[in-house]
Structures are given as C-alpha cells and as structure tokens.
Design a protein around this motif. Sequence first.
Motif, PDB file in Angstrom:
ATOM      1  N   CYS A   1      79.688 -51.977 -50.893  1.00  0.00           N
ATOM      2  CA  CYS A   1      80.509 -51.401 -51.950  1.00  0.00           C
ATOM      3  C   CYS A   1      81.564 -52.424 -52.363  1.00  0.00           C
ATOM      4  CB  CYS A   1      81.173 -50.143 -51.410  1.00  0.00           C
ATOM      5  SG  CYS A   1      82.371 -49.377 -52.509  1.00  0.00           S
ATOM      6  N   ASN A   2      81.854 -52.451 -53.644  1.00  0.00           N
ATOM      7  CA  ASN A   2      82.875 -53.358 -54.181  1.00  0.00           C
ATOM      8  C   ASN A   2      83.741 -52.587 -55.165  1.00  0.00           C
ATOM      9  OD1 ASN A   2      83.498 -55.208 -56.777  1.00  0.00           O
ATOM     10  ND2 ASN A   2      83.705 -56.424 -54.911  1.00  0.00           N
ATOM     11  N   ALA A   3      85.028 -52.899 -55.173  1.00  0.00           N
ATOM     12  CA  ALA A   3      85.934 -52.247 -56.123  1.00  0.00           C
ATOM     13  C   ALA A   3      87.078 -53.186 -56.474  1.00  0.00           C
ATOM     14  CB  ALA A   3      86.488 -50.955 -55.545  1.00  0.00           C
ATOM     15  N   PHE A   4      87.452 -53.175 -57.743  1.00  0.00           N
ATOM     16  CA  PHE A   4      88.606 -53.963 -58.191  1.00  0.00           C
ATOM     17  C   PHE A   4      89.788 -53.001 -58.241  1.00  0.00           C
ATOM     18  CE2 PHE A   4      90.282 -57.825 -59.754  1.00  0.00           C
ATOM     19  CZ  PHE A   4      91.287 -57.501 -60.646  1.00  0.00           C
ATOM     20  N   ILE A   5      90.715 -53.222 -57.317  1.00  0.00           N
ATOM     21  CA  ILE A   5      91.759 -52.237 -57.073  1.00  0.00           C
ATOM     22  C   ILE A   5      93.145 -52.849 -57.260  1.00  0.00           C
ATOM     23  CG2 ILE A   5      92.795 -50.741 -55.314  1.00  0.00           C
ATOM     24  CD1 ILE A   5      90.016 -50.466 -54.069  1.00  0.00           C
ATOM     25  N   MET A   6      93.998 -52.102 -57.920  1.00  0.00           N
ATOM     26  CA  MET A   6      95.395 -52.488 -58.022  1.00  0.00           C
ATOM     27  C   MET A   6      96.186 -51.667 -56.995  1.00  0.00           C
ATOM     28  SD  MET A   6      98.006 -52.543 -61.270  1.00  0.00           S
ATOM     29  CE  MET A   6      97.128 -53.904 -62.020  1.00  0.00           C
ATOM     30  N   VAL A   7      96.928 -52.386 -56.174  1.00  0.00           N
ATOM     31  CA  VAL A   7      97.761 -51.726 -55.181  1.00  0.00           C
ATOM     32  C   VAL A   7      99.216 -51.921 -55.547  1.00  0.00           C
ATOM     33  CG1 VAL A   7      96.069 -52.039 -53.363  1.00  0.00           C
ATOM     34  CG2 VAL A   7      97.869 -53.737 -53.658  1.00  0.00           C
ATOM     35  N   ARG A   8     100.028 -50.969 -55.141  1.00  0.00           N
ATOM     36  CA  ARG A   8     101.456 -51.065 -55.397  1.00  0.00           C
ATOM     37  C   ARG A   8     102.196 -51.016 -54.078  1.00  0.00           C
ATOM     38  NH1 ARG A   8     105.340 -47.206 -59.208  1.00  0.00           N
ATOM     39  NH2 ARG A   8     107.213 -48.470 -59.012  1.00  0.00           N
TER      40      ARG A   8
ATOM     41  N   THR B   1     105.322 -54.974 -55.157  1.00  0.00           N
ATOM     42  CA  THR B   1     104.862 -55.411 -56.487  1.00  0.00           C
ATOM     43  C   THR B   1     103.475 -54.837 -56.730  1.00  0.00           C
ATOM     44  OG1 THR B   1     103.840 -57.415 -55.608  1.00  0.00           O
ATOM     45  CG2 THR B   1     106.156 -57.586 -56.296  1.00  0.00           C
ATOM     46  N   PHE B   2     102.937 -55.122 -57.915  1.00  0.00           N
ATOM     47  CA  PHE B   2     101.559 -54.734 -58.212  1.00  0.00           C
ATOM     48  C   PHE B   2     100.658 -55.936 -57.943  1.00  0.00           C
ATOM     49  CE2 PHE B   2     102.038 -50.592 -60.015  1.00  0.00           C
ATOM     50  CZ  PHE B   2     103.299 -50.566 -60.573  1.00  0.00           C
ATOM     51  N   GLN B   3      99.577 -55.692 -57.232  1.00  0.00           N
ATOM     52  CA  GLN B   3      98.600 -56.743 -56.977  1.00  0.00           C
ATOM     53  C   GLN B   3      97.211 -56.173 -57.153  1.00  0.00           C
ATOM     54  OE1 GLN B   3      99.512 -58.097 -52.989  1.00  0.00           O
ATOM     55  NE2 GLN B   3     101.064 -59.526 -53.721  1.00  0.00           N
ATOM     56  N   ALA B   4      96.333 -56.934 -57.797  1.00  0.00           N
ATOM     57  CA  ALA B   4      94.969 -56.478 -58.045  1.00  0.00           C
ATOM     58  C   ALA B   4      93.973 -57.526 -57.567  1.00  0.00           C
ATOM     59  CB  ALA B   4      94.758 -56.198 -59.522  1.00  0.00           C
ATOM     60  N   ARG B   5      92.950 -57.050 -56.891  1.00  0.00           N
ATOM     61  CA  ARG B   5      91.886 -57.966 -56.465  1.00  0.00           C
ATOM     62  C   ARG B   5      90.655 -57.166 -56.087  1.00  0.00           C
ATOM     63  NH1 ARG B   5      90.717 -58.469 -51.025  1.00  0.00           N
ATOM     64  NH2 ARG B   5      92.233 -57.674 -49.505  1.00  0.00           N
ATOM     65  N   ASN B   6      89.568 -57.892 -55.806  1.00  0.00           N
ATOM     66  CA  ASN B   6      88.329 -57.272 -55.352  1.00  0.00           C
ATOM     67  C   ASN B   6      88.394 -56.936 -53.867  1.00  0.00           C
ATOM     68  OD1 ASN B   6      86.203 -56.878 -57.280  1.00  0.00           O
ATOM     69  ND2 ASN B   6      86.187 -59.082 -57.588  1.00  0.00           N
ATOM     70  N   TYR B   7      87.853 -55.793 -53.535  1.00  0.00           N
ATOM     71  CA  TYR B   7      87.737 -55.386 -52.147  1.00  0.00           C
ATOM     72  C   TYR B   7      86.266 -55.088 -51.850  1.00  0.00           C
ATOM     73  CZ  TYR B   7      92.792 -54.806 -51.907  1.00  0.00           C
ATOM     74  OH  TYR B   7      94.153 -55.026 -51.931  1.00  0.00           O
ATOM     75  N   TRP B   8      85.873 -55.336 -50.596  1.00  0.00           N
ATOM     76  CA  TRP B   8      84.499 -55.088 -50.156  1.00  0.00           C
ATOM     77  C   TRP B   8      84.485 -54.140 -48.962  1.00  0.00           C
ATOM     78  CZ3 TRP B   8      80.262 -56.925 -52.693  1.00  0.00           C
ATOM     79  CH2 TRP B   8      80.453 -57.959 -53.609  1.00  0.00           C
TER      80      TRP B   8
END
Length: 122
Positions: A95-102, A105-112
């Motif tokens: 599974c893969n998802a492009f997620i923004m976390v807060r 700060t706000f950070q977004a990246r791919n997670y596996w």
Amino acid sequence: QVQLVESGGGLVQAGGSLRLSCAASGSIFSINTMGWYRQAPGKQRELVATIASGSVTNYADSAKGRFTISRDNAKNTVYLQMNSLKPEDTGVYYCNAFIMVRTTTFQARNYWGQGTQVTVSS
C-alpha cells in the motif's frame, strides 16, 4: 508518525478473489493519492492501481477489468478487490499513500505499508 497497515492477503486458487485493505493512522492532516503496488520474486515493484482524493482511478493494463480500487476517506482506508486472479498476480502487495501530516509544521510525503503476500496457485 504515520502507519499504513495492510491486510487481506493469502493463498487462493486461480480464478478466485481476494480483497486487500490498507488503513492509515497517525497524525494525518490529509491524504492525497492512495495506491497498490506489487513485487513478484526477482522483479521490480510495479504499479497495480491508484485512486486520487477525488476518486479518479488508474490501473495497470494487467489489472484492468479484474481489479477494483476504492477508498473510504472517513476511515483513511484504501481497498483492492481482486477477481479472476491468475498465477502471475502472485507477489507482495504494498500500500502507498501521499499523506500530509501536521506536527509543528505541515509535511507531505509518500508512505509505504509493510506488504501483504498474495499467492495464486494454478
């Protein structure tokens, strides 16, 4: 921290069906595209299907007509319904998802995810 946890893999005979699930958890602000990839023994990881936040889908040619990707945004979960399975569908499905976390700060990246094994016997 964000985690993707897959479930639903297993052993099935050719022509059978499986449904994979992947749930994202953690300090999630938003999730953009989610998808499934697979890696067969001795081969590179390849795209199976993706679904954008607006539910636009994209499939590998090998998956078209047999697999259906869907998502439940309220549950941060993506599914892959696999029908008419073939031995060549065997592999580890990620599974893969492009997620923004807060956090601060706000950070977004791919997670596996860690992967789930799918084995289709002939």
